[in-house]
Design an enzyme around this catalytic site. Structure first.
Site, PDB file in Angstrom:
ATOM      1  N   GLN A 220       0.838   1.937  29.867  1.00 56.24           N
ATOM      2  CA  GLN A 220       1.619   1.839  31.108  1.00 56.24           C
ATOM      3  C   GLN A 220       1.119   2.833  32.160  1.00 56.24           C
ATOM      4  OE1 GLN A 220       3.662  -0.614  31.158  1.00 56.24           O
ATOM      5  NE2 GLN A 220       4.649  -0.322  33.137  1.00 56.24           N
TER       6      GLN A 220
ATOM      7  N   SER B 220       6.896  -5.791   0.268  1.00 54.30           N
ATOM      8  CA  SER B 220       7.918  -4.740   0.163  1.00 54.30           C
ATOM      9  C   SER B 220       8.536  -4.699  -1.233  1.00 54.30           C
ATOM     10  CB  SER B 220       9.014  -4.987   1.199  1.00 54.30           C
ATOM     11  OG  SER B 220       8.506  -4.747   2.496  1.00 54.30           O
TER      12      SER B 220
ATOM     13  N   GLY C 100       2.800 -13.110  -2.573  1.00 55.16           N
ATOM     14  CA  GLY C 100       4.254 -13.319  -2.680  1.00 55.16           C
ATOM     15  C   GLY C 100       5.070 -12.040  -2.822  1.00 55.16           C
TER      16      GLY C 100
ATOM     17  N   GLU D 123       1.562   0.497   3.632  1.00 51.55           N
ATOM     18  CA  GLU D 123       2.064   1.587   2.759  1.00 51.55           C
ATOM     19  C   GLU D 123       3.577   1.776   2.912  1.00 51.55           C
ATOM     20  OE1 GLU D 123      -0.461   4.861   1.887  1.00 51.55           O
ATOM     21  OE2 GLU D 123      -2.252   3.788   2.567  1.00 51.55           O
ATOM     22  N   GLY D 124       4.262   0.649   3.086  1.00 54.18           N
ATOM     23  CA  GLY D 124       5.723   0.637   3.205  1.00 54.18           C
ATOM     24  C   GLY D 124       6.148   0.491   4.653  1.00 54.18           C
TER      25      GLY D 124
ATOM     26  N   ALA E  20      -4.729  -1.857  -4.979  1.00 55.64           N
ATOM     27  CA  ALA E  20      -4.256  -3.234  -4.860  1.00 55.64           C
ATOM     28  C   ALA E  20      -2.880  -3.398  -5.503  1.00 55.64           C
ATOM     29  CB  ALA E  20      -5.271  -4.181  -5.497  1.00 55.64           C
TER      30      ALA E  20
ATOM     31  N   ASP F  15       3.833   7.870  -2.140  1.00 57.01           N
ATOM     32  CA  ASP F  15       4.431   9.067  -1.512  1.00 57.01           C
ATOM     33  C   ASP F  15       3.329   9.880  -0.824  1.00 57.01           C
ATOM     34  OD1 ASP F  15       6.987   8.483  -2.366  1.00 57.01           O
ATOM     35  OD2 ASP F  15       6.812   9.670  -4.206  1.00 57.01           O
TER      36      ASP F  15
ATOM     37  N   GLY G 297      -1.823   1.498  33.728  1.00 52.95           N
ATOM     38  CA  GLY G 297      -1.585   0.245  34.450  1.00 52.95           C
ATOM     39  C   GLY G 297      -2.578  -0.829  34.020  1.00 52.95           C
ATOM     40  N   GLY G 298      -3.158  -1.522  35.004  1.00 52.58           N
ATOM     41  CA  GLY G 298      -4.110  -2.604  34.708  1.00 52.58           C
ATOM     42  C   GLY G 298      -5.280  -2.110  33.879  1.00 52.58           C
TER      43      GLY G 298
HETATM   44  N1  CAA Z   1       8.066   8.242  -7.498  1.00 51.19           N
HETATM   45  C1  CAA Z   1       8.212   8.034  -8.826  1.00 51.19           C
HETATM   46  N2  CAA Z   1       9.033   7.089  -9.335  1.00 51.19           N
HETATM   47  C2  CAA Z   1       9.721   6.317  -8.458  1.00 51.19           C
HETATM   48  C3  CAA Z   1       9.599   6.476  -7.061  1.00 51.19           C
HETATM   49  C4  CAA Z   1       8.730   7.500  -6.595  1.00 51.19           C
HETATM   50  N3  CAA Z   1       8.576   7.712  -5.285  1.00 51.19           N
HETATM   51  N4  CAA Z   1      10.387   5.579  -6.444  1.00 51.19           N
HETATM   52  C5  CAA Z   1      10.987   4.872  -7.404  1.00 51.19           C
HETATM   53  N5  CAA Z   1      10.590   5.317  -8.629  1.00 51.19           N
HETATM   54  C6  CAA Z   1      11.067   4.881  -9.934  1.00 51.19           C
HETATM   55  C7  CAA Z   1      12.591   4.947 -10.002  1.00 51.19           C
HETATM   56  O1  CAA Z   1      13.008   6.238 -10.385  1.00 51.19           O
HETATM   57  C8  CAA Z   1      12.914   3.899 -11.026  1.00 51.19           C
HETATM   58  O2  CAA Z   1      12.688   4.457 -12.304  1.00 51.19           O
HETATM   59  P1  CAA Z   1      13.619   4.097 -13.598  1.00 51.19           P
HETATM   60  O3  CAA Z   1      13.254   2.744 -14.024  1.00 51.19           O
HETATM   61  O4  CAA Z   1      13.238   5.143 -14.599  1.00 51.19           O
HETATM   62  O5  CAA Z   1      15.042   4.207 -13.136  1.00 51.19           O
HETATM   63  C9  CAA Z   1      11.839   2.842 -10.810  1.00 51.19           C
HETATM   64  O6  CAA Z   1      10.752   3.492 -10.123  1.00 51.19           O
HETATM   65  C10 CAA Z   1      12.327   1.686  -9.973  1.00 51.19           C
HETATM   66  O7  CAA Z   1      12.765   2.199  -8.737  1.00 51.19           O
HETATM   67  P2  CAA Z   1      13.705   1.389  -7.741  1.00 51.19           P
HETATM   68  O8  CAA Z   1      14.864   0.850  -8.491  1.00 51.19           O
HETATM   69  O9  CAA Z   1      13.960   2.289  -6.567  1.00 51.19           O
HETATM   70  O10 CAA Z   1      12.746   0.169  -7.339  1.00 51.19           O
HETATM   71  P3  CAA Z   1      12.945  -0.989  -6.287  1.00 51.19           P
HETATM   72  O11 CAA Z   1      12.427  -2.235  -6.874  1.00 51.19           O
HETATM   73  O12 CAA Z   1      14.327  -0.961  -5.723  1.00 51.19           O
HETATM   74  O13 CAA Z   1      11.871  -0.610  -5.141  1.00 51.19           O
HETATM   75  C11 CAA Z   1      11.087   0.355  -3.119  1.00 51.19           C
HETATM   76  C12 CAA Z   1      11.887   0.520  -4.417  1.00 51.19           C
HETATM   77  C13 CAA Z   1      11.196   1.716  -2.457  1.00 51.19           C
HETATM   78  C14 CAA Z   1      11.618  -0.694  -2.190  1.00 51.19           C
HETATM   79  C15 CAA Z   1       9.598   0.062  -3.484  1.00 51.19           C
HETATM   80  O14 CAA Z   1       9.447  -1.241  -3.987  1.00 51.19           O
HETATM   81  C16 CAA Z   1       8.647   0.244  -2.325  1.00 51.19           C
HETATM   82  O15 CAA Z   1       8.257   1.370  -1.983  1.00 51.19           O
HETATM   83  N6  CAA Z   1       8.218  -0.886  -1.707  1.00 51.19           N
HETATM   84  C17 CAA Z   1       7.194  -0.838  -0.677  1.00 51.19           C
HETATM   85  C18 CAA Z   1       5.856  -1.079  -1.301  1.00 51.19           C
HETATM   86  C19 CAA Z   1       4.760  -0.617  -0.423  1.00 51.19           C
HETATM   87  O16 CAA Z   1       4.791   0.456   0.177  1.00 51.19           O
HETATM   88  N7  CAA Z   1       3.698  -1.404  -0.376  1.00 51.19           N
HETATM   89  C20 CAA Z   1       2.553  -1.031   0.382  1.00 51.19           C
HETATM   90  C21 CAA Z   1       1.363  -1.616  -0.266  1.00 51.19           C
HETATM   91  S1  CAA Z   1       0.038  -0.572  -0.382  1.00 51.19           S
HETATM   92  C22 CAA Z   1      -0.852  -0.732   1.041  1.00 51.19           C
HETATM   93  O17 CAA Z   1      -0.342  -0.968   2.079  1.00 51.19           O
HETATM   94  C23 CAA Z   1      -2.254  -0.507   0.751  1.00 51.19           C
HETATM   95  C24 CAA Z   1      -3.273  -0.483   1.760  1.00 51.19           C
HETATM   96  O18 CAA Z   1      -4.303  -1.027   1.500  1.00 51.19           O
HETATM   97  C25 CAA Z   1      -3.173   0.385   2.970  1.00 51.19           C
END
Ligand code: CAA
Length: 383
Positions: A336, A132, A129, A363-364, A124, A240, A339-340
């Protein structure tokens, strides 16, 4: 470089295909129609070791590698995308972070039941609000004695209504932004925990998605995952790995639609011959096959790199982005070709088409994957 799967991988691929085609595919349309959670599939997948594939055997898992996981998941997704995401979330988003970041007592307490499939997990992060912009989450955690009190609402939680425990991301200090984010393992029986609204969705209807409400929810401090402030990194590192799972779900959805449309094209006749004789159909099949293969190669590369202990931030995002857009394209083309009939619920491709879209969102989103990839390639020139 060797593109041939070894004997173990070939065996597990075949075993998953047999299971998915015999047990999962025949029920997929009915589960979708009724939006019914695939409980029986989960039970059978547990018996086969699919619910905790990368967890060591001493913790009740199958002790396999990431490549085995994606081979199995592709076949499950080709049969039923809802069953696949249920499996993926338990493996990647729930068990993954406990194995990587959990304390020994947490691993002993949670891994065996959740890896063997006796229990089901969820993750979770998203909130009404913040999707992303994950660092903007507002659910709070306040330490009181040996407990944390959690308050907030989590949204779009896959497995939410059926989960026995959920990894919940909170903030201990909003001022600290992502550095205040802290993760917890929250049991469904915790005081103040409840399941909120269950979503009605366009696709993956048999997967259960709900909000989760934390109302002065009391969690033992021992259930904090990692240190205070480490939650954002745990969330990102977990995603990841999760993204390899969703890429694979997309691959399976695309493959299911392609296989059906290809067979249909050889059987359906128009203008006195099978439509597969027509170059416009052949062109579609060629593009679909090429994109499926490209997605599979990106996924296998990311899985292989993970198994080598290499960083996969860029590779997982590329696999997820390409595979999800591929699935939307391939399933659209499959509709496609039929078709139907492609638009009718009599055939699975309309379900594949509806199921594919979510892989570009959860997941992003595709937009977030492009940001992640761009950041990584720009970093590369500084190295
Ligand atoms: N691994 C480890 N650390 C990471 C990382 C990674 N992949 N990516 C970023 N970080 C670290 C950075 O190194 C940084 O560390 P420091 O503070 O030490 O510098 C810190 O995290 C902050 O990173 P960013 O400045 O890059 O953070 P950001 O606010 O700009 O956000 C983003 C980056 C990539 C946009 C991120 O917010 C993101 O991935 N958003 C998408 C969220 C998402 O995928 N949500 C899906 C919900 S889950 C879901 O869907 C569940 C389900 O039920 C299926």
């Amino acid at each position: 470089m060797d593109f041939k799967l070894n004997e173990d991988h070939q065996m597990i691929y075949q075993m998953a295909r047999d299971f998915a085609q015999k047990e999962v595919a025949p029920k997929a349309a009915a589960l979708d129609e009724k939006a019914e959670f695939p409980a029986e599939n989960v039970k059978k997948m547990s018996e086969l070791g699919f619910m905790g594939m990368m967890i060591p055997q001493e913790y009740g898992g199958a002790g396999l590698d990431t490549l085995s996981y994606v081979l199995v998941l592709e076949e499950i997704a080709a049969a039923c995308a809802s069953t696949a995401v249920t499996m993926s979330v338990n493996n990647s988003l729930f068990l993954g972070p406990i194995l990587k970041f959990g304390s020994e007592p947490q691993q002993k307490k949670y891994l065996p039941d959740f890896a063997s499939g006796k229990k089901l997990g969820a993750y979770a992060l998203s909130e009404p609000g913040s999707g992303s912009d994950a660092a903007a989450l507002r659910t709070t955690a306040t330490l009181k004695g040996d407990k944390y009190i959690l308050n907030g609402t989590k949204n779009f939680i896959t497995n939410g209504p059926h989960a026995d425990a959920v990894i919940v991301f909170t903030t201990v200090d909003k001022e600290k932004k992502h550095k205040g984010i802290t993760a917890f393992i929250v049991d469904k029986n915790a005081k103040g925990f409840s399941v909120g609204k269950v979503e009605k969705k366009l696709g993956i209807k048999a997967s259960s998605t709900s909000s989760v409400i934390l109302d002065h929810c009391e969690i033992p401090a021992a259930n904090r995952l990692g240190q205070e402030g480490e939650g954002f990194k745990i969330a990102m590192a977990t995603l990841d790995n999760g993204r390899i799972g969703i890429a694979t779900q997309a691959l399976g959805i695309g493959k299911g639609a392609f296989d059906f449309a290809r067979r249909y094209a050889t059987e359906r006749e128009a203008f006195g011959q099978p439509i597969s004789n027509f170059q416009m159909i052949q062109s579609k099949l060629a593009d679909m096959a090429m994109q499926l293969d490209a997605a599979r190669l990106l996924i296998w590369r990311a899985a292989w790199m993970r198994d080598q202990g290499l960083g996969i931030v860029k590779e997982a995002a590329m696999a997820k982005l390409f595979a999800s857009e591929m699935a939307t394209f391939v399933t659209k083309e499959a509709v496609q070709i039929l078709g139907g009939y492609g638009y009718s619920r009599e055939y699975p491709v309309e379900r594949n088409f509806r199921d594919a879209k979510i892989t570009e969102i959860y997941e992003g989103t595709s937009e977030i994957q492009r940001i992640v990839i761009a950041r990584e390639v720009l970093k590369e020139i500084l190295r």
